[in-house]
Scaffold this motif. Sequence first.
Motif, short mmCIF file in Angstrom:
data_model
loop_
_atom_site.label_atom_id
_atom_site.label_comp_id
_atom_site.label_asym_id
_atom_site.label_seq_id
_atom_site.Cartn_x
_atom_site.Cartn_y
_atom_site.Cartn_z
N VAL A 121 37.09 36.84 -45.87
CA VAL A 121 37.74 35.24 -45.67
C VAL A 121 39.18 35.24 -45.08
O VAL A 121 39.27 34.62 -44.22
CB VAL A 121 37.74 34.49 -47.00
N LEU A 124 39.37 36.51 -41.66
CA LEU A 124 38.84 35.48 -40.51
C LEU A 124 39.81 34.23 -40.48
O LEU A 124 40.15 33.71 -39.48
CB LEU A 124 37.59 34.80 -40.90
N LEU A 125 40.49 34.11 -41.58
CA LEU A 125 41.67 33.14 -41.70
C LEU A 125 42.88 33.35 -40.70
O LEU A 125 43.55 32.68 -39.91
CB LEU A 125 42.36 32.57 -43.03
N THR A 128 41.82 33.05 -37.31
CA THR A 128 41.78 31.88 -36.78
C THR A 128 42.79 31.07 -36.45
O THR A 128 43.35 30.49 -35.38
CB THR A 128 40.95 31.19 -37.72
N ILE A 142 34.34 31.07 -41.39
CA ILE A 142 34.89 31.19 -42.98
C ILE A 142 34.11 30.48 -43.96
O ILE A 142 33.72 31.02 -44.87
CB ILE A 142 36.43 30.52 -42.80
N GLY A 146 32.00 32.59 -46.53
CA GLY A 146 32.43 32.35 -47.97
C GLY A 146 31.09 31.97 -48.91
O GLY A 146 31.07 32.47 -49.98
#
Length: 218
Positions: A121, A124-125, A128, A142, A146
């Motif tokens: 997660v 990916l954050l 992004t 995400i 998640g």
Amino acid sequence: MERALAAGIAVTAVLAVVFGPVIANRRFRSTRTPTAAEQERVDALRAWAELDIDRVYVIDTVGEASVDVAVRGPPSWRTLFVTDYAIEELNDGVAAALFAAEAGRTETYYGLVRALAIGAVLGLLGLTFALVIPFGPGFASIIVVGLVAFWIGRELQFRADEIAAKRVGHDELADAFERIADLRGVEPERGGWRTIFEIQPPLGDRIDRLRAANSGSE
């Protein structure tokens, strides 16, 4: 550069979740190696629960009714942290049930899966916010990752409870969870909107599931 940064964030998160609790317990809690008598009882409970660990530390509670039985760290570095109160004051049935619960979690690799989920997660954050992935697809990914991680985590916890229950009994494990909640002065929480995004299912739901499984087997 952005990809490397995101990967670094993900790896750091995984390492922090996997190793952080071991380091934090050793650094910020009053821990010590067990006495001969404590080691003897821990070994007996471990054998009863079939709990495989690499080392043990006792947490001094200074006479408080504090119960903590937790295995932290990855395979080959699994560390059991247990309060002196749990060793000295809990009866064999409750203590063995708590040890079995931790055995179930280690055998399902719950902690490692949780760490990987958090790392994914956060990775990916990072991608992004670094604009490597467009905002729309990034946040959608995400949410999907998640939700899948939460579902897997909860299923692993229920499976861990089932492993423990087969060793000590479903009602016995549920009784132990309720006993610890009582000692902590809390009511076992049931699932609701506040627990939707928690990777570990509420204790009340785990107890209800154990009771139902035992009723169905009778």
